[in-house]
Design a protein around this motif. Sequence first.
Motif, mmCIF file in Angstrom:
data_model
loop_
_atom_site.group_PDB
_atom_site.id
_atom_site.type_symbol
_atom_site.label_atom_id
_atom_site.label_comp_id
_atom_site.label_asym_id
_atom_site.label_seq_id
_atom_site.Cartn_x
_atom_site.Cartn_y
_atom_site.Cartn_z
ATOM 1 N N GLY A 17 0.887 -1.570 0.040
ATOM 2 C CA GLY A 17 -0.120 0.266 0.459
ATOM 3 C C GLY A 17 0.572 1.484 -0.148
ATOM 4 N N THR A 18 1.960 0.893 0.306
ATOM 5 C CA THR A 18 2.698 2.246 -0.273
ATOM 6 C C THR A 18 2.941 3.151 -1.173
ATOM 7 O OG1 THR A 18 4.386 0.983 0.938
ATOM 8 C CG2 THR A 18 5.194 3.585 0.243
ATOM 9 N N VAL A 19 2.845 4.334 -1.266
ATOM 10 C CA VAL A 19 2.798 5.584 -2.677
ATOM 11 C C VAL A 19 3.785 5.998 -2.549
ATOM 12 C CG1 VAL A 19 -0.004 5.011 -2.816
ATOM 13 C CG2 VAL A 19 0.533 6.866 -1.081
ATOM 14 N N GLY A 20 4.535 6.215 -1.082
ATOM 15 C CA GLY A 20 5.440 7.221 -1.372
ATOM 16 C C GLY A 20 6.071 6.941 -0.493
ATOM 17 N N ALA A 21 8.109 6.899 -0.254
ATOM 18 C CA ALA A 21 8.734 7.749 0.489
ATOM 19 C C ALA A 21 9.580 8.134 0.135
ATOM 20 C CB ALA A 21 9.260 5.702 0.722
ATOM 21 N N ALA A 22 10.452 8.968 1.846
ATOM 22 C CA ALA A 22 10.863 9.522 1.615
ATOM 23 C C ALA A 22 11.828 9.736 2.793
ATOM 24 C CB ALA A 22 10.927 11.205 1.636
ATOM 25 N N LEU A 23 12.913 10.169 2.603
ATOM 26 C CA LEU A 23 14.151 10.042 3.349
ATOM 27 C C LEU A 23 14.685 11.429 4.000
ATOM 28 C CD1 LEU A 23 16.621 8.978 5.927
ATOM 29 C CD2 LEU A 23 17.963 9.237 3.879
ATOM 30 N N VAL A 24 14.014 12.390 5.144
ATOM 31 C CA VAL A 24 13.834 13.760 5.845
ATOM 32 C C VAL A 24 15.085 13.841 6.430
ATOM 33 C CG1 VAL A 24 12.316 15.327 6.010
ATOM 34 C CG2 VAL A 24 11.904 13.584 4.635
ATOM 35 N N ASP A 25 15.326 14.951 6.162
ATOM 36 C CA ASP A 25 16.909 15.615 7.330
ATOM 37 C C ASP A 25 15.932 17.056 7.669
ATOM 38 O OD1 ASP A 25 18.284 17.670 9.373
ATOM 39 O OD2 ASP A 25 19.510 17.412 6.860
ATOM 40 N N LEU A 35 11.036 8.449 -3.340
ATOM 41 C CA LEU A 35 10.730 7.433 -4.026
ATOM 42 C C LEU A 35 8.993 7.442 -4.111
ATOM 43 C CD1 LEU A 35 11.514 5.701 -6.420
ATOM 44 C CD2 LEU A 35 11.681 4.029 -4.755
ATOM 45 N N GLY A 36 8.000 7.511 -5.933
ATOM 46 C CA GLY A 36 6.760 7.561 -5.556
ATOM 47 C C GLY A 36 6.415 9.004 -5.829
ATOM 48 N N GLY A 37 5.234 9.323 -5.127
ATOM 49 C CA GLY A 37 4.492 10.389 -5.614
ATOM 50 C C GLY A 37 3.706 10.099 -5.754
ATOM 51 N N GLY A 38 3.138 11.343 -6.582
ATOM 52 C CA GLY A 38 2.743 11.845 -7.519
ATOM 53 C C GLY A 38 2.632 13.295 -7.582
ATOM 54 N N LYS A 39 0.734 13.332 -8.500
ATOM 55 C CA LYS A 39 0.677 15.271 -8.342
ATOM 56 C C LYS A 39 -0.152 15.207 -7.235
ATOM 57 C CE LYS A 39 -3.634 13.383 -11.679
ATOM 58 N NZ LYS A 39 -4.477 14.561 -10.393
ATOM 59 N N ASP A 40 -0.496 14.481 -6.765
ATOM 60 C CA ASP A 40 -1.507 14.866 -5.884
ATOM 61 C C ASP A 40 -1.229 14.424 -4.438
ATOM 62 O OD1 ASP A 40 -3.924 14.862 -7.058
ATOM 63 O OD2 ASP A 40 -4.253 12.952 -6.660
ATOM 64 N N LEU A 41 0.181 13.663 -4.570
ATOM 65 C CA LEU A 41 1.504 13.768 -3.384
ATOM 66 C C LEU A 41 2.640 14.500 -3.447
ATOM 67 C CD1 LEU A 41 2.397 13.074 -0.748
ATOM 68 C CD2 LEU A 41 2.507 10.595 -1.547
ATOM 69 N N ASP A 42 3.112 15.841 -3.314
ATOM 70 C CA ASP A 42 4.027 16.025 -3.793
ATOM 71 C C ASP A 42 5.163 16.105 -2.558
ATOM 72 O OD1 ASP A 42 6.603 18.117 -3.816
ATOM 73 O OD2 ASP A 42 5.792 19.373 -4.776
ATOM 74 N N LEU A 43 5.944 14.328 -2.126
ATOM 75 C CA LEU A 43 6.909 14.232 -1.335
ATOM 76 C C LEU A 43 8.053 15.655 -0.629
ATOM 77 C CD1 LEU A 43 7.616 10.534 -2.053
ATOM 78 C CD2 LEU A 43 6.013 11.604 -0.637
ATOM 79 N N THR A 44 8.525 16.367 -1.447
ATOM 80 C CA THR A 44 9.583 17.637 -0.976
ATOM 81 C C THR A 44 8.527 18.285 0.078
ATOM 82 O OG1 THR A 44 10.432 17.445 -3.182
ATOM 83 C CG2 THR A 44 10.836 19.038 -1.962
ATOM 84 N N VAL A 45 7.324 18.479 -1.172
ATOM 85 C CA VAL A 45 6.179 19.364 -0.185
ATOM 86 C C VAL A 45 6.052 18.652 1.451
ATOM 87 C CG1 VAL A 45 4.197 20.620 0.878
ATOM 88 C CG2 VAL A 45 5.937 21.298 -1.500
ATOM 89 N N GLY A 92 22.747 9.045 11.695
ATOM 90 C CA GLY A 92 21.104 8.830 11.515
ATOM 91 C C GLY A 92 19.876 10.180 12.379
ATOM 92 N N ASN A 93 20.661 11.015 13.504
ATOM 93 C CA ASN A 93 20.171 12.266 14.448
ATOM 94 C C ASN A 93 19.644 13.375 13.357
ATOM 95 O OD1 ASN A 93 20.372 10.107 16.553
ATOM 96 N ND2 ASN A 93 22.038 11.434 17.165
ATOM 97 N N GLY A 94 18.428 13.313 13.163
ATOM 98 C CA GLY A 94 18.376 14.855 12.070
ATOM 99 C C GLY A 94 17.719 14.166 11.280
ATOM 100 N N LEU A 95 17.253 12.557 11.348
ATOM 101 C CA LEU A 95 17.104 12.017 9.740
ATOM 102 C C LEU A 95 15.363 11.439 10.392
ATOM 103 C CD1 LEU A 95 20.164 10.902 8.301
ATOM 104 C CD2 LEU A 95 18.678 12.765 7.793
ATOM 105 N N PHE A 96 14.316 11.608 9.239
ATOM 106 C CA PHE A 96 13.325 10.601 9.733
ATOM 107 C C PHE A 96 13.567 10.073 8.052
ATOM 108 C CE2 PHE A 96 10.980 14.944 9.171
ATOM 109 C CZ PHE A 96 10.278 14.019 7.919
ATOM 110 N N LEU A 97 12.597 8.727 8.005
ATOM 111 C CA LEU A 97 11.989 8.074 6.956
ATOM 112 C C LEU A 97 10.770 8.649 7.094
ATOM 113 C CD1 LEU A 97 13.486 4.114 7.176
ATOM 114 C CD2 LEU A 97 13.665 5.925 5.391
ATOM 115 N N TYR A 98 10.199 8.937 5.993
ATOM 116 C CA TYR A 98 8.369 8.955 6.253
ATOM 117 C C TYR A 98 7.825 8.086 4.848
ATOM 118 C CZ TYR A 98 4.595 12.013 4.202
ATOM 119 O OH TYR A 98 2.992 12.519 3.885
ATOM 120 N N ILE A 99 6.977 7.453 5.227
ATOM 121 C CA ILE A 99 5.789 6.622 4.025
ATOM 122 C C ILE A 99 4.346 6.613 3.603
ATOM 123 C CG2 ILE A 99 7.657 5.072 3.379
ATOM 124 C CD1 ILE A 99 5.674 3.015 5.582
#
Length: 124
Positions: A17-25, A35-45, A92-99
Motif C-alpha cells: 500500500g505504499t504510494v510514496g517514501a522519503a528520507l528527510v533531514d 520515491l513515488g508520490g505523484g501529482k496529488d502527493l509532492d514528497l518534497t512539500v 542518523g540523528n536529525g533524519l526520518f523515514l517518511y512513507i
Amino acid sequence: MASVETSLKEAMTSIEGTVGAALVDYTSGMALGTLGGGKDLDLTVAAAGNTDVVRAKIRTMEMLGINDEIEDVLITLGGQYHLIRLIRGRGGNGLFLYIVLDKGRANLAMARHQLKRIEAELEM
C-alpha cells in the motif's frame, strides 16, 4: 547495510500500500531522497511540512520534561496513513523515514514493523 535509494525502493516494494517514501533531514527540512508520490502527493512539500511536525513534538516533549525518544509518528487521514520513523544511531540523528500508505490496502502494524527493519538496515 542498505543505501538511501535501496531503502526507499525496499519501502515501496515490501510495504503493501505504499504510494510514496522519503528520507528527510528535519534540521533543514530537505528531502535527501524520494520515491513515488505523484501529482496529488509532492514528497518534497510533504517532507518540509512533516519536519515541522517532528520539531513540534520534540519541543513539546522537552517542555514536558519527557526524557524518551520518538519511535514514530502516525497521521491518519480519510484515505491515507502518513508514517514518520525517526532514525537513531550511526549518524542518523536529525533524519526520518517518511512513507505514505493507501489506507485501503495497507496493514499498519506490518508497515510499522517493515519500516523499523528498513531503518535498522539503512547505512548513513
